[in-house]
Design a protein around this motif. Structure first.
Motif, PDB file in Angstrom:
ATOM      1  N   PHE A  31      37.133  21.639  55.243  1.00 57.69           N
ATOM      2  CA  PHE A  31      35.750  21.596  54.771  1.00 57.69           C
ATOM      3  C   PHE A  31      34.790  21.219  55.894  1.00 57.69           C
ATOM      4  O   PHE A  31      33.672  21.743  55.971  1.00 57.69           O
ATOM      5  CB  PHE A  31      35.612  20.607  53.608  1.00 57.69           C
ATOM      6  N   TYR A  35      31.797  23.586  57.060  1.00 62.06           N
ATOM      7  CA  TYR A  35      30.437  23.063  56.926  1.00 62.06           C
ATOM      8  C   TYR A  35      29.716  23.049  58.269  1.00 62.06           C
ATOM      9  O   TYR A  35      28.523  23.367  58.354  1.00 62.06           O
ATOM     10  CB  TYR A  35      30.485  21.662  56.319  1.00 62.06           C
ATOM     11  N   THR A  36      30.432  22.693  59.329  1.00 62.42           N
ATOM     12  CA  THR A  36      29.843  22.696  60.666  1.00 62.42           C
ATOM     13  C   THR A  36      29.428  24.110  61.066  1.00 62.42           C
ATOM     14  O   THR A  36      28.340  24.327  61.613  1.00 62.42           O
ATOM     15  CB  THR A  36      30.845  22.136  61.702  1.00 62.42           C
ATOM     16  N   THR A  38      28.660  26.500  59.001  1.00 63.06           N
ATOM     17  CA  THR A  38      27.524  26.866  58.148  1.00 63.06           C
ATOM     18  C   THR A  38      26.219  26.332  58.707  1.00 63.06           C
ATOM     19  O   THR A  38      25.229  27.069  58.851  1.00 63.06           O
ATOM     20  CB  THR A  38      27.733  26.323  56.723  1.00 63.06           C
ATOM     21  N   LEU A  39      26.195  25.036  59.036  1.00 66.53           N
ATOM     22  CA  LEU A  39      24.972  24.425  59.560  1.00 66.53           C
ATOM     23  C   LEU A  39      24.581  25.025  60.901  1.00 66.53           C
ATOM     24  O   LEU A  39      23.412  25.351  61.141  1.00 66.53           O
ATOM     25  CB  LEU A  39      25.161  22.909  59.702  1.00 66.53           C
ATOM     26  N   THR A  70      19.949  25.877  53.294  1.00 67.15           N
ATOM     27  CA  THR A  70      21.304  25.337  53.202  1.00 67.15           C
ATOM     28  C   THR A  70      21.273  23.818  53.271  1.00 67.15           C
ATOM     29  O   THR A  70      22.312  23.175  53.112  1.00 67.15           O
ATOM     30  CB  THR A  70      22.194  25.880  54.342  1.00 67.15           C
ATOM     31  N   THR A  73      22.974  21.634  50.737  1.00 67.08           N
ATOM     32  CA  THR A  73      24.356  21.178  50.884  1.00 67.08           C
ATOM     33  C   THR A  73      24.426  19.760  51.437  1.00 67.08           C
ATOM     34  O   THR A  73      25.444  19.083  51.267  1.00 67.08           O
ATOM     35  CB  THR A  73      25.153  22.122  51.789  1.00 67.08           C
ATOM     36  N   ILE A  77      27.711  17.793  50.296  1.00 67.43           N
ATOM     37  CA  ILE A  77      28.894  17.912  51.150  1.00 67.43           C
ATOM     38  C   ILE A  77      29.211  16.646  51.952  1.00 67.43           C
ATOM     39  O   ILE A  77      30.388  16.239  52.006  1.00 67.43           O
ATOM     40  CB  ILE A  77      28.770  19.117  52.100  1.00 67.43           C
ATOM     41  N   THR A 277      29.010  25.708  47.070  1.00 64.90           N
ATOM     42  CA  THR A 277      28.349  24.790  47.988  1.00 64.90           C
ATOM     43  C   THR A 277      28.759  24.957  49.447  1.00 64.90           C
ATOM     44  O   THR A 277      28.007  24.550  50.344  1.00 64.90           O
ATOM     45  CB  THR A 277      28.620  23.328  47.577  1.00 64.90           C
ATOM     46  N   ILE A 278      29.925  25.543  49.712  1.00 59.64           N
ATOM     47  CA  ILE A 278      30.393  25.693  51.090  1.00 59.64           C
ATOM     48  C   ILE A 278      30.528  27.159  51.493  1.00 59.64           C
ATOM     49  O   ILE A 278      29.986  27.589  52.518  1.00 59.64           O
ATOM     50  CB  ILE A 278      31.748  24.974  51.294  1.00 59.64           C
ATOM     51  N   LEU A 282      27.929  29.812  53.942  1.00 60.41           N
ATOM     52  CA  LEU A 282      28.560  30.375  55.135  1.00 60.41           C
ATOM     53  C   LEU A 282      28.489  31.899  55.102  1.00 60.41           C
ATOM     54  O   LEU A 282      28.250  32.545  56.130  1.00 60.41           O
ATOM     55  CB  LEU A 282      30.014  29.908  55.230  1.00 60.41           C
TER      56      LEU A 282
END
Length: 308
Positions: A31, A35-36, A38-39, A70, A73, A77, A277-278, A282
């Motif tokens: 995760f 998440y990294t 995605t951001l 985003t 999140t 998250i 959410t993830i 992405l």
């Protein structure tokens, strides 16, 4: 009298992924990486669209808003990641209320932004000569504000209907304060609250989805009647990314919020919420943006300038 006799709950504890205790470190790593990415990916997209004048067009304006949002999140998250390391971290009632409010506001806003982007495609294809007039900067800002205002209004309705309930349980069977898991914490009859939630969820799914469907019907009929085979292929390629995001978003939302209560299962809810959410944010970066030729060309130019 029934409300007075119930023990007041001032904080909650997330059950989260505790049933997958032996895999929690693995889940944390997976995760965190997703998440990294995605951001970082969405931050790059927002920056590229902002600095490149070639992308100062309505569709990329909405795309930058969609990418920047985003941030919703951030409401869910980071706490989920920390709970995978340190369990039984409480959240206050006020914190839970805030989490639901911002999450619902930004998710609904996101949903209507996808609708606005579908409308932008419709105008560009069906009214190309009047595109600049119809999709002026003022209109784009108004559409953005309209989407955000709708999210605020719907979130206010749902938060009010949920957090006026008396809560008797502290353990949320989820990794964040989502609507249905929080409603389950009340011991009194929640039929009215569930109906309100269902009506709001239905309206903010069917209305934007219906508008997207109408836009696609109109511009598909237009290009089939006017464009050459090569032109049709080009238009469908442009719209494919948007349609992919719409299908992923609404299939997850419909399954999560409109399924019968009897079909709820903790594992299914967790999987859908992780996707929502993830994975979906992405995909916004990978599918909608990085497959876009103009965005990729702009990214290459930016990288080339930095190297030189």
């Amino acid at each position: 009298m029934q409300r007075k006799n119930l023990t007041e709950v001032t904080e909650f504890i997330f059950l989260g992924f505790s049933r997958f205790h032996e895999h929690q470190i693995t889940l944390f790593a997976v995760f965190l990486i997703l998440y990294t990415l995605t951001l970082a990916g969405n931050a790059i997209i927002v920056t590229i669209i902002h600095i490149d004048c070639h992308l100062h067009m309505p569709i990329y304006f909405f795309l930058s808003i969609l990418a920047s949002e985003t941030v919703y999140t951030l409401v869910t998250i980071p706490r989920m990641l920390s709970s995978l390391i340190a369990q039984n971290q409480p959240i206050s009632l006020a914190g839970c209320t805030t989490q639901v409010f911002f999450f619902v506001t930004l998710v609904i806003n996101n949903r209507f932004l996808l609708t606005v982007m579908g409308y932008d495609h419709h105008v560009a294809i069906c009214n190309p000569l009047r595109y600049a007039l119809i999709m002026s900067k003022r209109v784009c800002v108004q559409l953005m504000c309209g989407a955000f205002s709708t999210g605020l209004a719907m979130a206010a309705v749902q938060v009010t209907s949920i957090f006026t309930l008396p809560f008797c349980h502290r353990v949320v069977g989820h990794f964040f304060c989502d609507i249905l898991p929080v409603i389950k914490l009340s011991r009194i009859d929640t039929t009215v609250n569930e109906i309100i939630n269902f009506v709001v969820s239905l309206s903010v799914i069917l209305v934007p989805m219906g508008l997207v469907f109408i836009s696609y019907v109109l511009f598909i009929s237009t290009i089939l009647n006017t464009a050459s085979a090569e032109g049709q292929k080009k238009v469908f390629a442009i719209c494919a990314s948007h349609l992919t995001m719409v299908m992923v978003h609404y299939s997850c939302a419909s399954t999560d919020y409109l399924k019968p209560k009897s079909e709820n299962s903790v594992e299914q809810d967790l999987l859908l919420s992780v996707t929502f959410t993830i994975i979906t944010p992405l995909l916004n970066c990978a599918v909608y943006s990085l497959r876009n030729k103009k965005v990729k060309d702009s990214l290459r130019r930016a990288v080339g300038r930095n190297i030189s």
